[in-house]
Every structure is written in structure tokens, then in C-alpha cells.
Design a protein around this motif. Structure first.
Motif, PDB file in Angstrom:
ATOM      1  N   ARG A 213      -6.803   2.664 -11.668  1.00 35.70           N
ATOM      2  CA  ARG A 213      -5.601   1.882 -11.399  1.00 35.70           C
ATOM      3  C   ARG A 213      -5.872   0.440 -10.973  1.00 35.70           C
ATOM      4  N   GLN A 214      -7.057  -0.069 -11.268  1.00 36.00           N
ATOM      5  CA  GLN A 214      -7.376  -1.470 -11.012  1.00 36.00           C
ATOM      6  C   GLN A 214      -7.972  -2.088 -12.277  1.00 36.00           C
ATOM      7  N   VAL A 215      -7.718  -3.363 -12.466  1.00 37.36           N
ATOM      8  CA  VAL A 215      -8.341  -4.087 -13.574  1.00 37.36           C
ATOM      9  C   VAL A 215      -9.798  -4.357 -13.231  1.00 37.36           C
ATOM     10  N   HIS A 216     -10.668  -4.103 -14.205  1.00 40.82           N
ATOM     11  CA  HIS A 216     -12.098  -4.339 -14.010  1.00 40.82           C
ATOM     12  C   HIS A 216     -12.636  -5.241 -15.109  1.00 40.82           C
ATOM     13  N   THR A 217     -13.779  -5.854 -14.829  1.00 37.16           N
ATOM     14  CA  THR A 217     -14.434  -6.669 -15.834  1.00 37.16           C
ATOM     15  C   THR A 217     -14.896  -5.786 -16.990  1.00 37.16           C
ATOM     16  N   THR A 218     -14.978  -6.364 -18.174  1.00 37.30           N
ATOM     17  CA  THR A 218     -15.407  -5.582 -19.335  1.00 37.30           C
ATOM     18  C   THR A 218     -16.894  -5.756 -19.628  1.00 37.30           C
ATOM     19  N   ALA A 219     -17.541  -6.717 -19.015  1.00 38.31           N
ATOM     20  CA  ALA A 219     -18.939  -6.977 -19.326  1.00 38.31           C
ATOM     21  C   ALA A 219     -19.713  -7.360 -18.069  1.00 38.31           C
ATOM     22  N   VAL A 220     -20.765  -6.616 -17.772  1.00 38.80           N
ATOM     23  CA  VAL A 220     -21.637  -6.936 -16.637  1.00 38.80           C
ATOM     24  C   VAL A 220     -23.087  -7.095 -17.083  1.00 38.80           C
TER      25      VAL A 220
END
Length: 476
Positions: free
Chosen positions: A435-442
Motif C-alpha cells: 500500500r505504498q509507492v516504491h521505487t522501481t529500480a535500485v
């Protein structure tokens, strides 16, 4: 030892919504932190006599209880009786309309702890009151409609960048740490199309959609399997049989996907939610009768074709698209020069990750393109969940992490939340987890530049025969 709990809350929610949510007492796992799992074990609609199986969290141990709904007065009162090895409980929950869309909920529990002498009551009572207060406070949170979409906190963003802490949250630990697990926004009158609904995440999500009142279109292989899934869904939710439509299709074949879309559109002029959940992870390279590598066909080409073909019905409903990805995509980029994975030794896990990475990238593209149509596009990943697909394709991973993996219900949570939450209207393009937006690339080299995203989109459009046939404004 006997003890009484007495708590009252007032919620800014209608009486009917409050009563409906609590009446299916298996929702207690969503709002009581002392309950690890709750399941309705009596099939069909909730009625007097319906039983629920609970697993409680008590000092690090799991204790089982069975609750029965003894009686109820619609929109007024619920009376439940619970029995476990060490605990007997009678819960009485009264509901009162306070006007202005507010409801008072009065929760009383009469508890009898078996094997605990009455002399120990002074030591136990503060603990019991604290547990009861947390449970009812959780119920108030569950029934309170959020005023806005959630924001990603600093800790979550930092974990993403550090990689390992984020990966640890892919287990059930991450789900259990969520401050609000409620799914209380009903979906009456809405239609959800979901692929891969016969097991795992798809079946778990379909059950919750049905419990929330949505009509379902199940798209998958095998009429018998689809029929079994429908019966399991209806046993869970108690919904009417005509609320679940079945569309059989082999999603590795684009001709089949197109035929399925024609069938869906002939019966459903409005689609509120499309969930592209179906996935496959073959360990050896397989090519479909249409010449596409199997992993690519199911995990990327089919979702994109479904989105395009069902767009007219999604536009009619200002609908949402939810594409299910995988945390495994964090370790992979997209090989634009070898989309069919025909060069070098085939690696099923890598092919799966590449396809999911490509799907997430295209979801971002369509989120931007389809704003003009009022259609929101999201992608998400479920964490590490124990499903039949994982057990079959990744047996070692499944065995090593067996005690830490999420169950399908936990993995499907964000899918259902994305579909049902009113506060997300107009929000599009995010990659969601818990339920949170996360980065797509690490990992360096895994992100797609805007130019590569456009190249990917052109390649997929060409394979699917979409170039030049897209609605005005979609070709970038």
C-alpha cells in the motif's frame, strides 16, 4: 478467571457499512492486532450459526479459537461466542446510528480464562483491557475512510535503497507490520476482470473482491478449474452465483486473448477494474504456436493486449488497471535486443524478471497516455508469497523460506486495496508494495530511460499488431 471488556467508539461511516463489515467476523484479522488469521468456515452468506476459525497471537504463540455468530439483529446487534483451549468469550457488539453519517459501536466481551486462578485477576486485567482497547481502536481505523492517498515515508524509501532491509519486508513480516490492513470500502455495482483466478494470488484477490460486493469476470484456462474457483469464491463471500462470470482462454495465445476480450465486451460495457495477474515461470524455453517465447507471451504480451482491447469498457467506467509484477524484477533490466530470449542459455527466472520489468515500464507509459481517458494504471508486487506457482517453479526457494513466506491472502492485499480505495481516484503510474509507492529500480542498469521505454512500447505494439490501430493519442 472471569473478566469483562467494555469499549465504545464513534466512526464517521454509515451504520449499514459498519454492520456489514463486522458481521463477517473473519474481517477481525484486518483490525485486531491480536488475531493472526481468521477464516469463515461455514460456506455461503453469514447467518446465525456461521462459524469462524481464529488464530490468536499470544506472547509469540499461536492459539486457536472457534467463534460462532449466535444471533444478530440487522444493523443493530451481533452476539458471538468463542471457544478455545484456554479461553471462552461472549462478544456483544451493538450499533447505533448517530446521524450525519456517523455510527456508534459498543463492544462488550465477557472472558473466562481457563486454568488461571481468580487471585491472579489483578495482574491480568490491565493486560486484557489493553488488548481490548487496541482491538476496538483497530476497528475504528479500519472503518474510517482515508482523506487522501498514502505517502511513502522516509524509512520505506531508505529500505528500498539499501535493498536487503526492503527484501526482508517481502516476507510476512512486512505485511504484519502494516499499520492498517483493512479492506472495508465496498465495491457494489463494480465489475472486476481478473486473469489467473483459479489459485494463488488471483483466487485470494477474487474472494476479497466478491466479499466487497464486486461482480467478477474470471479469465483463465479450463472450464472445470474456473467453475471450481467460482464455487470457492461464492462459499467465501456468500455472493449470488450470477455475480461471477467465466471466460475460458489460453493466455499464451494472442488470438485466444482477443477472442476472450470480444466475449467480455459483448457482456460487459463497463469494466471498473482489470487485474492482470496471470503469470508463468517455465524453467526451459518454450515457444507458443504463434512464435512467442512462453514467459514473454503470458507475462507481458497478454496483459498489454487485454489493456488495449478492454480500453473502451474501462473508459466507460473511468476504470483502473492493476498489473501484478514481481520483486524479482529489481535484479533485472530489459534486453531490448533479445525480447524473445533466443540468444544464449535460457534462464527461466531471468526471463520472468525481464518480462515483469517490461510490464512495469509499460504501465508507467500507459498511466501517462491514458489520463485523457480517465483510466488509472498501477503496477504492484506482492512480496514473497507461498502459492502453487511458486512451489512448482521455485521449489528450493519455497522450501527454504516456507515459514517466512506470505500466504496468498497477504500477497493479494495490495491488489484489492488498489482496486477498492476511493482515495486513489486520479492517481496513476505508481509501483506499489504493501500500500505504498516504491521505487522501481535500485540496481544500476535496470531502469529504462524514456527512449528505451518508447522503443519497448513500439516493439510490443508491433508484435501485437497495435501500431497504427491505437486510439488517438496513444502512440508516443
Amino acid at each position: 478467571m472471569k473478566a469483562n471488556l467494555d469499549e465504545t467508539i464513534v466512526v464517521a461511516r454509515s451504520l449499514a457499512d459498519c454492520f456489514r463489515y463486522v458481521k463477517d467476523f473473519s474481517t477481525i484479522e484486518q483490525w485486531d492486532p491480536g488475531v493472526y488469521r481468521a477464516e469463515k468456515i461455514t460456506s455461503g452468506p453469514v447467518h446465525a450459526g456461521t462459524e469462524f476459525a481464529l488464530q490468536l497471537n499470544v506472547a509469540g504463540a499461536r492459539l486457536s479459537m472457534t467463534y460462532q455468530l449466535c444471533s444478530f439483529v440487522e444493523n443493530e446487534q451481533l452476539v458471538l461466542e468463542g471457544e478455545g483451549r484456554n479461553l471462552h468469550a461472549v462478544d456483544t457488539i451493538d450499533f447505533r446510528d448517530c446521524g450525519d453519517g456517523r455510527t456508534e459501536i459498543h463492544y462488550r466481551a465477557e472472558l473466562r480464562l481457563k486454568g488461571v486462578p481468580q487471585i491472579a485477576s489483578p495482574a491480568f486485567m490491565p493486560v486484557l483491557r489493553k488488548v481490548g482497547s487496541k482491538a476496538v481502536g483497530g476497528l475504528k481505523t479500519a472503518l474510517t475512510l482515508p482523506a487522501a492517498a498514502p505517502t511513502t515515508g522516509f524509512n520505506a524509501a531508505l529500505k528500498d535503497r539499501l535493498v536487503l532491509p526492503a527484501a526482508l519486508d517481502f516476507t510476512e513480516r512486512g505485511y504484519l507490520a502494516m499499520p492498517n490492513k483493512a479492506l472495508s470500502q465496498f465495491m457494489d455495482g463494480k465489475t472486476v476482470v481478473i486473469t489467473g483466478p483459479t489459485s494463488g494470488l488471483g483466487l485470494a484477490a477474487a474472494k476479497e473482491f466478491s466479499r466487497l460486493g464486486a461482480s467478477l469476470v474470471l479469465v483463465g484456462r479450463g472450464q472445470a478449474r474456473l467453475g471450481e474457483a467460482r464455487q470457492e469464491i461464492l462459499a467465501f463471500s456468500g455472493a449470488a452465483e450470477n455475480s461471477v462470470d467465466l471466460v475460458e482462454a489460453e493466455l499464451s495465445l494472442m488470438a485466444e486473448v482477443s477472442r476472450a476480450c470480444d466475449e467480455i465486451l459483448s457482456r460487459h460495457k463497463c469494466i471498473d477494474v482489470l487485474v492482470n495477474n496471470a503469470g508463468v515461470l517455465p524453467l526451459s524455453r518454450q515457444v507458443t504456436a504463434e512464435g512467442n517465447e512462453l514467459t514473454l507471451a503470458v507475462n507481458l504480451l497478454a496483459p498489454v493486449l487485454l489493456m488495449h482491447r478492454l480500453l473502451p469498457a474501462l473508459k466507460n467506467a473511468s476504470g483502473r488497471v492493476i498489473n501484478v509484477a514481481s520483486g524479482g524484477m529489481y535484479l533485472s533490466g530489459v534486453a531490448l535486443g533479445d525480447m524473445q530470449f533466443s540468444k544464449g542459455a535460457f534462464d527461466g527466472t531471468k526471463a520472468y524478471a525481464r518480462a515483469k520489468r517490461a510490464l512495469v515500464s509499460l504501465t508507467e507509459c500507459y498511466a501517462e497516455d491514458w489520463q485523457q481517458f480517465g483510466v488509472d494504471c498501477h503496477s504492484m508486487h506482492p512480496g514473497w508469497a507461498s502459492t502453487p506457482g511458486v512451489a512448482k517453479s521455485l521449489p528450493v526457494f519455497n522450501k527454504v523460506l516456507a515459514r517466512k513466506l506470505r500466504d496468498a491472502r497477504m500477497g493479494a492485499d495490495t491488489v484489492v486495496w488498489l482496486a477498492a480505495s476511493q482515495e486513489l481516484a486520479g492517481l496513476s503510474g505508481g509501483f506499489w508494495f504493501d500500500r505504498q509507492v516504491h521505487t522501481t529500480a535500485v540496481v544500476p542498469g535496470t531502469a529504462l530511460s524514456s527512449g528505451k521505454s518508447r522503443a519497448l512500447k513500439r516493439w510490443v505494439n508491433n508484435v501485437l499488431g497495435l501500431e497504427g490501430n491505437e486510439p488517438l493519442g496513444l502512440t508516443r
